[in-house]
Design a protein around this motif. Structure first.
Motif, mmCIF file in Angstrom:
data_model
loop_
_atom_site.group_PDB
_atom_site.id
_atom_site.type_symbol
_atom_site.label_atom_id
_atom_site.label_comp_id
_atom_site.label_asym_id
_atom_site.label_seq_id
_atom_site.Cartn_x
_atom_site.Cartn_y
_atom_site.Cartn_z
ATOM 1 N N ARG A 138 -23.235 92.565 45.641
ATOM 2 C CA ARG A 138 -22.996 91.684 45.889
ATOM 3 C C ARG A 138 -22.688 91.768 44.326
ATOM 4 N NH1 ARG A 138 -21.938 90.435 49.818
ATOM 5 N NH2 ARG A 138 -22.391 88.936 51.914
ATOM 6 N N GLY A 139 -21.366 90.457 43.202
ATOM 7 C CA GLY A 139 -21.770 90.930 43.182
ATOM 8 C C GLY A 139 -21.912 90.531 41.167
ATOM 9 N N TRP A 140 -23.542 89.503 41.758
ATOM 10 C CA TRP A 140 -24.404 89.588 40.610
ATOM 11 C C TRP A 140 -25.366 90.042 40.423
ATOM 12 C CZ3 TRP A 140 -27.115 84.422 42.358
ATOM 13 C CH2 TRP A 140 -28.038 84.622 43.616
ATOM 14 N N ALA A 141 -25.238 91.567 40.943
ATOM 15 C CA ALA A 141 -26.183 92.122 40.579
ATOM 16 C C ALA A 141 -25.788 92.953 39.616
ATOM 17 C CB ALA A 141 -25.846 93.437 41.854
ATOM 18 N N VAL A 142 -24.200 93.052 39.914
ATOM 19 C CA VAL A 142 -23.462 93.558 37.812
ATOM 20 C C VAL A 142 -23.704 92.946 37.286
ATOM 21 C CG1 VAL A 142 -21.910 95.056 37.314
ATOM 22 C CG2 VAL A 142 -23.255 95.740 39.525
ATOM 23 N N ASP A 143 -24.237 92.667 35.843
ATOM 24 C CA ASP A 143 -23.282 91.632 34.554
ATOM 25 C C ASP A 143 -21.972 92.403 34.131
ATOM 26 O OD1 ASP A 143 -23.160 90.529 32.295
ATOM 27 O OD2 ASP A 143 -24.950 91.405 31.646
ATOM 28 N N GLU A 144 -20.811 91.725 34.746
ATOM 29 C CA GLU A 144 -19.930 92.163 34.281
ATOM 30 C C GLU A 144 -19.674 91.826 32.717
ATOM 31 O OE1 GLU A 144 -17.496 89.604 36.919
ATOM 32 O OE2 GLU A 144 -18.115 89.640 38.836
ATOM 33 N N LYS A 145 -20.115 91.604 31.950
ATOM 34 C CA LYS A 145 -19.934 91.937 30.493
ATOM 35 C C LYS A 145 -19.665 93.007 30.253
ATOM 36 C CE LYS A 145 -19.407 86.384 29.257
ATOM 37 N NZ LYS A 145 -18.505 86.313 29.070
ATOM 38 N N ALA A 146 -21.244 92.998 30.655
ATOM 39 C CA ALA A 146 -22.066 94.497 30.123
ATOM 40 C C ALA A 146 -21.073 95.526 30.604
ATOM 41 C CB ALA A 146 -23.030 94.424 30.948
ATOM 42 N N ILE A 147 -20.329 95.408 31.846
ATOM 43 C CA ILE A 147 -19.203 96.609 32.369
ATOM 44 C C ILE A 147 -18.524 96.196 31.216
ATOM 45 C CG2 ILE A 147 -17.743 96.705 34.348
ATOM 46 C CD1 ILE A 147 -20.600 97.877 35.337
ATOM 47 N N ALA A 148 -17.699 95.151 30.901
ATOM 48 C CA ALA A 148 -15.894 95.515 30.297
ATOM 49 C C ALA A 148 -16.843 95.648 28.767
ATOM 50 C CB ALA A 148 -16.320 93.847 29.982
ATOM 51 N N HIS A 149 -17.876 95.791 28.141
ATOM 52 C CA HIS A 149 -18.358 96.304 27.063
ATOM 53 C C HIS A 149 -18.384 97.594 27.455
ATOM 54 C CE1 HIS A 149 -20.152 96.499 23.139
ATOM 55 N NE2 HIS A 149 -21.461 97.367 23.762
ATOM 56 N N ALA A 150 -19.217 97.960 28.356
ATOM 57 C CA ALA A 150 -19.097 99.464 28.613
ATOM 58 C C ALA A 150 -18.080 99.859 28.627
ATOM 59 C CB ALA A 150 -20.286 99.976 29.631
ATOM 60 N N LEU A 151 -17.102 100.136 29.190
ATOM 61 C CA LEU A 151 -15.346 101.017 29.242
ATOM 62 C C LEU A 151 -14.517 100.387 28.686
ATOM 63 C CD1 LEU A 151 -15.138 99.100 32.716
ATOM 64 C CD2 LEU A 151 -15.665 101.512 32.655
ATOM 65 N N ARG A 152 -15.364 99.506 27.707
ATOM 66 C CA ARG A 152 -13.998 99.965 26.723
ATOM 67 C C ARG A 152 -14.322 99.932 25.693
ATOM 68 N NH1 ARG A 152 -13.857 93.880 27.332
ATOM 69 N NH2 ARG A 152 -15.739 93.552 25.777
ATOM 70 N N ASN A 153 -15.839 100.429 25.320
ATOM 71 C CA ASN A 153 -16.491 101.198 24.195
ATOM 72 C C ASN A 153 -16.539 102.710 24.637
ATOM 73 O OD1 ASN A 153 -16.545 99.191 21.947
ATOM 74 N ND2 ASN A 153 -17.064 97.615 24.050
ATOM 75 N N ASP A 154 -16.227 103.061 25.830
ATOM 76 C CA ASP A 154 -15.977 104.717 26.134
ATOM 77 C C ASP A 154 -17.910 105.043 27.041
ATOM 78 O OD1 ASP A 154 -13.757 105.209 26.247
ATOM 79 O OD2 ASP A 154 -14.171 105.396 24.250
ATOM 80 N N ILE A 155 -19.110 103.538 26.789
ATOM 81 C CA ILE A 155 -20.523 104.109 27.186
ATOM 82 C C ILE A 155 -20.008 104.046 28.248
ATOM 83 C CG2 ILE A 155 -22.098 102.196 27.530
ATOM 84 C CD1 ILE A 155 -21.046 100.812 25.237
ATOM 85 N N ILE A 156 -19.708 104.072 29.770
ATOM 86 C CA ILE A 156 -19.689 104.950 30.867
ATOM 87 C C ILE A 156 -17.891 104.633 31.057
ATOM 88 C CG2 ILE A 156 -21.382 103.922 31.785
ATOM 89 C CD1 ILE A 156 -19.475 101.626 33.506
ATOM 90 N N GLU A 157 -17.281 106.126 31.975
ATOM 91 C CA GLU A 157 -16.234 106.458 31.867
ATOM 92 C C GLU A 157 -15.530 105.904 32.880
ATOM 93 O OE1 GLU A 157 -14.933 110.578 32.015
ATOM 94 O OE2 GLU A 157 -15.237 110.149 34.632
ATOM 95 N N GLY A 158 -16.494 104.875 34.349
ATOM 96 C CA GLY A 158 -15.683 104.546 34.942
ATOM 97 C C GLY A 158 -16.207 103.813 35.605
#
Length: 334
Positions: A238-258
């Motif tokens: 379900r969508g709310w299991a993931v913090d979408e802002k944190a995902i966006a930040h992590a992808l933009r800043n190479d904290i995770i790969e994908g």
């Protein structure tokens, strides 16, 4: 002949599914809003509605229940029921059912598919060809691709869907670990007591848990940092299991790969932040969208409707209501 039970629907069901519901119930209206309120109840129906068939991502509030005095059953089409106010439902004598594991094989199939799409960068490669960059011999901007072979896959939530995911991944020569509410005795995968431990161990994290208020944004900035710069996240729960802002930040800043998301905090997704991320694969919550899954989920909802209005225990109450479904004071049609 007595009138058939009156029901509302709160989801865009197929014609075949609606026909199945209509064979046993009178559909008195549809609520199109993704977050319905009492104002969305079709005029003249509030006093007659006895059941609602919707989804857990749409859910139902205490105020909506209060506006429907004859409501005694809320059927979730699918596994989740995160936006259903269970406390209010119990207090008001309303039974809540869900799709249990009816769509588990199909959701698991998509989970593996979008994991591959993310790790092998399939969507980005497709766009590269369409832009003409392959024939222009533009250097490979992707960098080395690790692939799944030899990697570690962490499954967060080893229920029906998680087990189906694990079954499909065994052919990819990966290590599988899991985090669950409790350790399972029927699998030999490494068990991790919490999501941080699982994220620290694995390369690829697949979110399969049943989302409720206790695990909102369980995938947060700290978990993504623990996953690391070669990590990928897949969410088919379900969508709310993931913090979408944190995902966006992590992808933009190479904290995770994908990352790959089939579900979103608000659906349909109308934001813009995620759309700008090339490293993110998005699908429109259709993990359970196959013909087989739709047929199984429709059949299960129909069994729940039939049982309830015949005065029998429902077939698939949500886990919190299992004992109540078989109790003497279980909700009955009004």
């Amino acid at each position: 002949m007595p009138d058939r039970p009156h029901i509302l629907t709160g989801f865009h069901f197929t014609k075949a599914t609606l026909a199945s519901f209509g064979e046993r119930c009178r559909i008195v209206g549809h609520m199109d809003s993704p977050t319905p309120t009492a104002a969305d109840i079709p005029p003249g129906t509030a006093g007659t509605v006895q059941a609602i068939v919707s989804t857990g991502s749409v859910g139902i509030s205490d105020a909506m229940m209060a506006a429907l005095p004859r409501l005694s059953l809320f059927c979730c089409y699918g596994t989740g029921y995160e936006r259903v106010d269970l406390d209010a439902a119990r207090r008001r004598g309303i039974m809540v059912t869900h799709g249990a594991d009816a769509n588990a094989p199909d959701v698991a199939e998509l989970a593996v598919g979008i994991l591959l799409a993310s790790t092998r960068r399939l969507v980005r490669a497709d766009k590269m060809i369409r832009r003409g960059e392959w024939k222009q011999r533009i250097p490979n901007r992707f960098g080395p691709i690790a692939g799944l072979t030899g990697g570690r896959v962490g499954i967060l939530g080893l229920g029906a869907i998680g087990l189906e995911v694990a079954r499909r991944l065994k052919g990819f020569d990966v290590e599988i670990g899991y985090c669950n509410r409790s350790k399972r005795s029927d699998v030999d995968f490494p068990y991790f007591p919490d999501v941080m431990a699982l994220a620290t161990w694995c390369d690829y994290l697949i979110v399969c848990l049943r989302s409720d208020a206790s695990n909102r944004h369980i995938i947060n900035a700290d978990v993504l940092k623990a996953l690391g710069p070669r990590g990928h996240v897949v969410n088919i729960s379900r969508g709310w299991a993931v913090d979408e802002k944190a995902i966006a930040h992590a992808l933009r800043n190479d904290i995770i790969e994908g990352a790959a998301l089939d579900v979103f905090d608000q659906e349909p997704y109308t934001g813009t932040e995620l759309l700008e991320l090339d490293k993110l694969v998005m699908t429109p919550h259709f993990g359970g969208g196959t013909e087989h899954a739709q047929r199984r989920m429709t059949d299960l909802v129909c069994r729940n409707l039939d049982n309830h209005f015949a005065g029998k225990p429902v077939a698939s109450p949500v886990p919190e209501f299992r004992e109540w479904a078989n109790a003497a004071d279980a909700p009955r049609p009004r």
